[in-house]
Structure formats: structure tokens, C-alpha cells
Design a protein around this motif. Structure first.
Motif, PDB file in Angstrom:
ATOM      1  N   HIS A  52      -2.525   5.314  -3.956  1.00  0.00           N
ATOM      2  CA  HIS A  52      -3.857   5.543  -3.390  1.00  0.00           C
ATOM      3  C   HIS A  52      -3.957   7.027  -3.022  1.00  0.00           C
ATOM      4  O   HIS A  52      -3.338   7.497  -2.068  1.00  0.00           O
ATOM      5  CB  HIS A  52      -4.066   4.674  -2.148  1.00  0.00           C
ATOM      6  CG  HIS A  52      -4.178   3.222  -2.456  1.00  0.00           C
ATOM      7  ND1 HIS A  52      -5.380   2.574  -2.616  1.00  0.00           N
ATOM      8  CD2 HIS A  52      -3.211   2.278  -2.640  1.00  0.00           C
ATOM      9  CE1 HIS A  52      -5.176   1.297  -2.880  1.00  0.00           C
ATOM     10  NE2 HIS A  52      -3.859   1.091  -2.904  1.00  0.00           N
ATOM     11  N   TRP A  59     -10.182  -4.794  -1.728  1.00  0.00           N
ATOM     12  CA  TRP A  59     -10.212  -3.446  -2.302  1.00  0.00           C
ATOM     13  C   TRP A  59     -10.053  -3.528  -3.816  1.00  0.00           C
ATOM     14  O   TRP A  59      -9.313  -4.361  -4.337  1.00  0.00           O
ATOM     15  CB  TRP A  59      -9.088  -2.589  -1.728  1.00  0.00           C
ATOM     16  CG  TRP A  59      -9.087  -1.181  -2.271  1.00  0.00           C
ATOM     17  CD1 TRP A  59      -9.739  -0.101  -1.769  1.00  0.00           C
ATOM     18  CD2 TRP A  59      -8.411  -0.719  -3.459  1.00  0.00           C
ATOM     19  NE1 TRP A  59      -9.512   1.010  -2.549  1.00  0.00           N
ATOM     20  CE2 TRP A  59      -8.705   0.660  -3.596  1.00  0.00           C
ATOM     21  CE3 TRP A  59      -7.599  -1.334  -4.397  1.00  0.00           C
ATOM     22  CZ2 TRP A  59      -8.194   1.429  -4.647  1.00  0.00           C
ATOM     23  CZ3 TRP A  59      -7.106  -0.578  -5.442  1.00  0.00           C
ATOM     24  CH2 TRP A  59      -7.405   0.792  -5.559  1.00  0.00           C
ATOM     25  N   SER A  60     -10.747  -2.643  -4.518  1.00  0.00           N
ATOM     26  CA  SER A  60     -10.544  -2.455  -5.952  1.00  0.00           C
ATOM     27  C   SER A  60     -10.762  -0.983  -6.249  1.00  0.00           C
ATOM     28  O   SER A  60     -11.388  -0.268  -5.459  1.00  0.00           O
ATOM     29  CB  SER A  60     -11.522  -3.308  -6.760  1.00  0.00           C
ATOM     30  OG  SER A  60     -12.818  -2.759  -6.705  1.00  0.00           O
ATOM     31  N   TYR A  71       0.847  -1.192   0.000  1.00  0.00           N
ATOM     32  CA  TYR A  71       0.000   0.000   0.000  1.00  0.00           C
ATOM     33  C   TYR A  71       0.878   1.235   0.000  1.00  0.00           C
ATOM     34  O   TYR A  71       1.801   1.363   0.822  1.00  0.00           O
ATOM     35  CB  TYR A  71      -0.903   0.002   1.235  1.00  0.00           C
ATOM     36  CG  TYR A  71      -1.880   1.170   1.298  1.00  0.00           C
ATOM     37  CD1 TYR A  71      -3.162   1.063   0.775  1.00  0.00           C
ATOM     38  CD2 TYR A  71      -1.520   2.382   1.903  1.00  0.00           C
ATOM     39  CE1 TYR A  71      -4.059   2.113   0.826  1.00  0.00           C
ATOM     40  CE2 TYR A  71      -2.404   3.441   1.956  1.00  0.00           C
ATOM     41  CZ  TYR A  71      -3.678   3.303   1.419  1.00  0.00           C
ATOM     42  OH  TYR A  71      -4.566   4.352   1.466  1.00  0.00           O
ATOM     43  N   ALA A  90      -8.454  -3.067   3.858  1.00  0.00           N
ATOM     44  CA  ALA A  90      -9.153  -3.644   2.711  1.00  0.00           C
ATOM     45  C   ALA A  90      -8.165  -4.180   1.681  1.00  0.00           C
ATOM     46  O   ALA A  90      -8.351  -5.269   1.124  1.00  0.00           O
ATOM     47  CB  ALA A  90     -10.069  -2.597   2.078  1.00  0.00           C
ATOM     48  N   VAL A  91      -7.083  -3.427   1.428  1.00  0.00           N
ATOM     49  CA  VAL A  91      -6.059  -3.886   0.481  1.00  0.00           C
ATOM     50  C   VAL A  91      -5.356  -5.118   1.043  1.00  0.00           C
ATOM     51  O   VAL A  91      -5.148  -6.114   0.341  1.00  0.00           O
ATOM     52  CB  VAL A  91      -5.039  -2.763   0.200  1.00  0.00           C
ATOM     53  CG1 VAL A  91      -3.884  -3.280  -0.645  1.00  0.00           C
ATOM     54  CG2 VAL A  91      -5.720  -1.592  -0.500  1.00  0.00           C
ATOM     55  N   GLU A 112      -8.746   1.594   4.490  1.00  0.00           N
ATOM     56  CA  GLU A 112      -8.356   1.248   3.124  1.00  0.00           C
ATOM     57  C   GLU A 112      -7.147   0.320   3.127  1.00  0.00           C
ATOM     58  O   GLU A 112      -7.083  -0.645   2.350  1.00  0.00           O
ATOM     59  CB  GLU A 112      -8.052   2.507   2.309  1.00  0.00           C
ATOM     60  CG  GLU A 112      -7.789   2.203   0.838  1.00  0.00           C
ATOM     61  CD  GLU A 112      -7.664   3.466   0.007  1.00  0.00           C
ATOM     62  OE1 GLU A 112      -8.386   3.580  -1.000  1.00  0.00           O
ATOM     63  OE2 GLU A 112      -6.834   4.340   0.373  1.00  0.00           O
ATOM     64  N   GLY A 127     -14.222   0.187  -5.683  1.00  0.00           N
ATOM     65  CA  GLY A 127     -14.849   0.026  -4.371  1.00  0.00           C
ATOM     66  C   GLY A 127     -14.541  -1.343  -3.791  1.00  0.00           C
ATOM     67  O   GLY A 127     -13.759  -2.123  -4.341  1.00  0.00           O
ATOM     68  N   LEU A 128     -15.169  -1.653  -2.652  1.00  0.00           N
ATOM     69  CA  LEU A 128     -14.935  -2.927  -1.995  1.00  0.00           C
ATOM     70  C   LEU A 128     -15.619  -4.047  -2.768  1.00  0.00           C
ATOM     71  O   LEU A 128     -16.644  -3.846  -3.401  1.00  0.00           O
ATOM     72  CB  LEU A 128     -15.462  -2.878  -0.554  1.00  0.00           C
ATOM     73  CG  LEU A 128     -14.816  -1.813   0.339  1.00  0.00           C
ATOM     74  CD1 LEU A 128     -15.338  -1.947   1.746  1.00  0.00           C
ATOM     75  CD2 LEU A 128     -13.298  -1.919   0.323  1.00  0.00           C
ATOM     76  N   LEU A 152     -10.491   5.345   2.485  1.00  0.00           N
ATOM     77  CA  LEU A 152     -11.826   5.075   1.963  1.00  0.00           C
ATOM     78  C   LEU A 152     -12.690   6.330   2.073  1.00  0.00           C
ATOM     79  O   LEU A 152     -12.536   7.112   3.017  1.00  0.00           O
ATOM     80  CB  LEU A 152     -12.486   3.930   2.742  1.00  0.00           C
ATOM     81  CG  LEU A 152     -11.881   2.537   2.596  1.00  0.00           C
ATOM     82  CD1 LEU A 152     -12.698   1.530   3.395  1.00  0.00           C
ATOM     83  CD2 LEU A 152     -11.830   2.117   1.127  1.00  0.00           C
TER      84      LEU A 152
END
Length: 334
Positions: free
Chosen positions: A284, A315-316, A252, A309-310, A306, A319-320, A289
Motif C-alpha cells: 500500500h 478495501w480494493s 497490511y 478498511a482492509v 486504510e 476504492g472502498l 486513504l
């Protein structure tokens, strides 16, 4: 803020100092739906008090009842399964036929726990190995690439900060982010060459790294268990960190700023620095988020959400999404 490792270890050592007996319970393996992943653990005191968790509460309740009713007669580690049948799965809150295999240590090695506590306190990783039917355990050095292993004879778990976070900028957002990240087992580093900011950095458990951001990133050598977040809002500093972080395999890389500022940043990184379009696309930004965050703690929460999520593979850019592949660190059953 403490990680779950620290909370369980601190409680166990505190109880021992007060003359209490306690057991350690670790999730060794799961099948189907289970509330806690392998590696989750708890300490269970002789009067029923607990620290940590291995489920949503039902299994803890059964373990407490078993302890208070029967005690842990054996002094050697052993394994138990919950949710073997559909009826038992429903009873213990394990949906979809979930099953959990737990390792119970009725008489943990106190000296080994003290050693483990000292290693975790230093921000290092350690592997703890328990053999079924054999008293005691071993503590050895570990790396972020290590993971949980269980072969029904020996259980090895990894403890300590399995992830690293480098924050550029010692502002308010950074302070909240550093505290929250430590609770999620990040070893937190801070870089800010501005003396007027760095002098006020006072987050326990973090490490202040001297030097310019690009040099610090290179020195830290980010890997797939590292996140780099630039929060100075000063392009001269943030860009220095990003131009090196985006080349590294960090899972990230994020930067604070509006959509307009981040669009300009991407253009600047492509035009003036030796970065490819694919590398710049990893950035990012705006960081975090979109949860409507405005205050420093809200922004820190959005950033860490975020990152999580990654890290968990959900994560994309759009969105999730349903979970697919997560970056692993110390929580895979072999």
C-alpha cells in the motif's frame, strides 16, 4: 489512548473500589442489522452510570431503566434478546428486523476482572468464559486466532490487543499512529535503528524493538493479524522492512512516500530483491486513504483508516466497496 476493554475494566474496578455494585452486559449474538458486533460490552452501575456500549443507546436506556426499577435480582448470568419482533426492533433502533442477544452478569467475579485487567495491561490476550446460571467466570490465555463463542449455555470472549502493528520509524506520524492504533486494540511495536529518533520515542503502551528493520520483521514473524507500516521516508530502512514483510502473511503492508517514490520503490523491490510481482503488488503506497491529509495526525488517520478498511474487507485498489469478507480476530459468534 485506551481500548474499549481497558475503559470498561477500569470503570468497573473503580466503581467496585468506591463501593458500587455493577453489572456487565455483553453482546453474544446478532441477527440482521445491529449497531454493535458480538463481543461488545458495557458496565452498568447501580445508579445508572454506564461505560462502554452494546447498541446505539436505546437498549442501554432500557437496561438502565430496568436496573433502576427492578434491580438485578439474580446473582447468576443469564441471556436476554432484544428486537424479537418488528415493533421491538424499531423501538430499540434495530433496523431491518435486527435482533441482539445479550448476556447479563448481575454480579461479576471481581477477582477475575482484576486478573483480566492485569493481562490486558501487559498487552496480552485472554479468554473470559461465563456459564449461564453459574456464578463467576474463568480467565485463560488466548491467541489472535481465537474468537467469540456462544452456544446459549456458555459465552467466551477474547480480550486484549487482538491485532499487531509494527511501525518502522519513530517520527511524528508514527507517534500519532501508535496512539490511535492502541484505541483499536493493536499491540504496537516500533523499530528505528537511528538512535537520534529512537531516543525520543515516548508513546506509553508501545514496545521499542532494537535491531535493523528486516531482522525485526523476521523476529516478529507477522501473521494475518499483523500490519507493517514503514514511515522513515528513508529507502535504506523502509525497503529492509518491506522485503521481509511482503513475503509474510501480514494483512497490511504500507510505506510512506509520493506516487512517484512508491513506483520507484516497487521497481526497486522487483529488480534488486527476491520478491514476486504478486508480493510487491500487496504494498500500500502511497500509504493511507486519499483524504487530503497533510499534517502528521491527518496522515496517521489516513493510514489507520486504510488499515481498518482492509481489516474489515471493504478495501480494493479502486476504492472502498460494499463489505464482503473481513479478517477476523475475536469477534465471531459460533
Amino acid at each position: 489512548m485506551n481500548s474499549t476493554d481497558r475503559q470498561v475494566l477500569d470503570a468497573a474496578l473503580r466503581w467496585a473500589a468506591d463501593g458500587h455494585r455493577f453489572a456487565l452486559v455483553t453482546v453474544a449474538r446478532t441477527w440482521g442489522s445491529a449497531p454493535r458486533p458480538p463481543g461488545s460490552w458495557m458496565a452498568l452501575r447501580d445508579d445508572g452510570q454506564v461505560q462502554g456500549s452494546v447498541s446505539g443507546g436505546c437498549i442501554e436506556a432500557d437496561l438502565i431503566e430496568r436496573l433502576l426499577r427492578e434491580g438485578f435480582a439474580s446473582s447468576e448470568p443469564y441471556a436476554v434478546k432484544y428486537g424479537v419482533t418488528q415493533d421491538e426492533a424499531r423501538r430499540f433502533g434495530l433496523p431491518c428486523g435486527g435482533t441482539m442477544e445479550l448476556v447479563i452478569e448481575p454480579w461479576p467475579d471481581l477477582a477475575a476482572l482484576e486478573t483480566l485487567s492485569a493481562v490486558v495491561e501487559r498487552g496480552e490476550l485472554a479468554r473470559r468464559t461465563v456459564v449461564m446460571g453459574q456464578e463467576g467466570c474463568t480467565i485463560t490465555a488466548a491467541s489472535a486466532a481465537d474468537s467469540l463463542s456462544w452456544d446459549e449455555h456458555a459465552l467466551s470472549t477474547v480480550h486484549g490487543p487482538a491485532w499487531r502493528l509494527l511501525i518502522i520509524g519513530a517520527g511524528q506520524i508514527s507517534s500519532y499512529l501508535a496512539q490511535m492504533a492502541q484505541a483499536l486494540d493493536y499491540q504496537v511495536f516500533l523499530c528505528d535503528p537511528r538512535s537520534e529518533y529512537a531516543a525520543e520515542w515516548q508513546v506509553p503502551g508501545t514496545r521499542l524493538l532494537p535491531g535493523m528493520p528486516d531482522d525485526v520483521v523476521l523476529e516478529l514473524n507477522p501473521d494475518a493479524h499483523t500490519a507493517v507500516v514503514a514511515l522513515t521516508h528513508d529507502p535504506k530502512l523502509d525497503d529492509m522492512a518491506l522485503l521481509e514483510a511482503l513475503k509474510a502473511p501480514a494483512f497490511y503492508v504500507g510505506a510512506l512516500g509520493s506516487r512517484l517514490n512508491n513506483r520507484r520503490r516497487r521497481e526497486r523491490l522487483l529488480e534488486h530483491f527476491d520478491l514476486t510481482a504478486d508480493e510487491v503488488a500487496r504494498l500500500h503506497g502511497p500509504v493511507g486513504l486519499p483524504i487530503g491529509s497533510r499534517t502528521p495526525p491527518e496522515i496517521a488517520l489516513a493510514v489507520l483508516a486504510e488499515m481498518t478498511a482492509v481489516r474489515n474487507g471493504v478495501w480494493s485498489p479502486d476504492g472502498l466497496r460494499p463489505k464482503r469478507a473481513a479478517a477476523e480476530a475475536g469477534c465471531r459468534a459460533a
